[in-house]
Design a protein around this motif. Structure first.
Motif, short mmCIF file in Angstrom:
data_model
loop_
_atom_site.label_atom_id
_atom_site.label_comp_id
_atom_site.label_asym_id
_atom_site.label_seq_id
_atom_site.Cartn_x
_atom_site.Cartn_y
_atom_site.Cartn_z
N ASN A 1 0.82 -1.21 0.00
CA ASN A 1 0.00 0.00 0.00
C ASN A 1 0.86 1.26 0.00
O ASN A 1 0.54 2.25 -0.69
N ILE B 1 2.30 1.72 -3.53
CA ILE B 1 1.31 2.23 -4.49
C ILE B 1 1.03 3.71 -4.23
O ILE B 1 0.94 4.52 -5.17
N ALA B 2 0.89 4.09 -2.96
CA ALA B 2 0.65 5.50 -2.63
C ALA B 2 1.82 6.38 -3.09
O ALA B 2 1.61 7.48 -3.61
N TYR C 1 3.86 5.75 -5.55
CA TYR C 1 3.83 5.82 -7.01
C TYR C 1 2.75 6.76 -7.51
O TYR C 1 2.94 7.46 -8.51
N VAL C 2 1.60 6.79 -6.83
CA VAL C 2 0.54 7.74 -7.22
C VAL C 2 1.02 9.17 -7.02
O VAL C 2 0.79 10.05 -7.87
N PHE C 3 1.73 9.41 -5.91
CA PHE C 3 2.27 10.74 -5.64
C PHE C 3 3.28 11.15 -6.71
O PHE C 3 3.24 12.27 -7.25
N PHE D 1 3.58 9.90 -9.73
CA PHE D 1 2.89 10.03 -11.01
C PHE D 1 2.19 11.38 -11.11
O PHE D 1 2.23 12.03 -12.17
N ALA D 2 1.54 11.83 -10.04
CA ALA D 2 0.85 13.12 -10.06
C ALA D 2 1.82 14.27 -10.26
O ALA D 2 1.56 15.19 -11.07
N ILE E 1 7.15 8.59 -15.97
CA ILE E 1 5.84 7.95 -16.07
C ILE E 1 5.96 6.59 -16.75
O ILE E 1 5.35 5.60 -16.30
N LEU F 1 7.50 4.11 -14.26
CA LEU F 1 6.58 3.71 -13.21
C LEU F 1 5.58 2.67 -13.72
O LEU F 1 5.30 1.68 -13.04
N LEU G 1 5.66 -1.10 -12.08
CA LEU G 1 4.61 -1.18 -11.06
C LEU G 1 4.20 -2.62 -10.81
O LEU G 1 3.94 -3.03 -9.68
#
Length: 230
Positions: A7, A10-11, A13-15, A17-18, A54, A57, A61
């Protein structure tokens, strides 16, 4: 796999990516305004770095090993450090609010110098944030992989990264607390329950009786003869 680390990964990677998508959006706007004649090198580099991030990632992933992920993040960290330093060199300590009414030349005219300054400040801040985030992730992966090796997973660097346990967890699945961790002897032992203990001696082994907790002797077997005390 370990739920906590999965978790967190993933969090993170989302950060990342944003932030990369935001920088890529600003760089695309600069490319429309400046290419091919104004700030050519910097604009192209600002497009390449978030695009490569990007793509990397999305690639790692689902398919990642700690050794691959560390190497990829080291390369990305160097790119973002270069990006942050280059942006800081261009914009410097300039205060954007004092640039009202001033224009900056573009490929087909001009744009507000204040707007350009604010966008460059965003790219500068996000680039430094990306570098720090990647550096922190590298340190965490190295620490968790080293712990996994210490817990007996000799090939932790080449296993899937989702098998790494978070701090306070064992690597692999299912997760469990690591403190306290029982010690497992490589030889069978037989607890003494009072009276005359009966032990069926294994072929080629010697019976070894040792003092145990609370005065209760522990009986175990070792291959070969027991060495004499003298």
């Amino acid at each position: 796999m370990t739920v906590v680390f999965t978790n967190i990964r993933i969090a993170a990677y989302v950060f990342i990516f944003a932030l990369s998508a935001t920088v890529l959006g600003v760089a695309s706007n600069f490319a429309k305004l400046f290419l091919p004649h104004v700030q050519h090198d910097y604009t192209i580099f600002s497009l390449v770095v978030p695009s490569v991030t990007i793509f990397a990632l999305l690639l790692i992933l689902q398919f990642a090993q700690p050794v691959v992920e560390v190497l990829v993040h080291v390369v990305l960290g160097i790119l973002w450090l270069t990006m942050a330093s280059w942006t800081s060199d261009i914009i410097g300590p300039m205060q954007c609010y004092i640039l009202g009414g001033i224009s900056t030349p573009t490929n087909n005219g001009s744009m507000s110098a204040r707007s350009y300054c604010y966008q460059m400040k965003v790219m500068e801040a996000f680039s430094w944030a990306m570098f720090i985030s990647l550096l922190g992730f590298i340190v965490i992966v190295i620490c968790l992989t080293s712990r996994a090796i210490a817990f007996g997973r000799r090939y932790a660097w080449t296993e899937h990264i989702s098998q790494l346990g978070w701090f306070g967890e064992l690597p692999g699945y299912p997760t469990e607390a690591v403190y306290p961790r029982p010690y497992y002897s490589p030889y069978p032992y037989y607890p003494y329950h009072g009276g005359s203990p009966y032990v069926q001696q294994m072929p080629g082994h010697s019976v070894l009786i040792q003092p145990g907790a609370n005065g209760v002797p522990m009986v175990s077997q070792m291959p070969g003869p027991v060495p004499s005390a003298g």
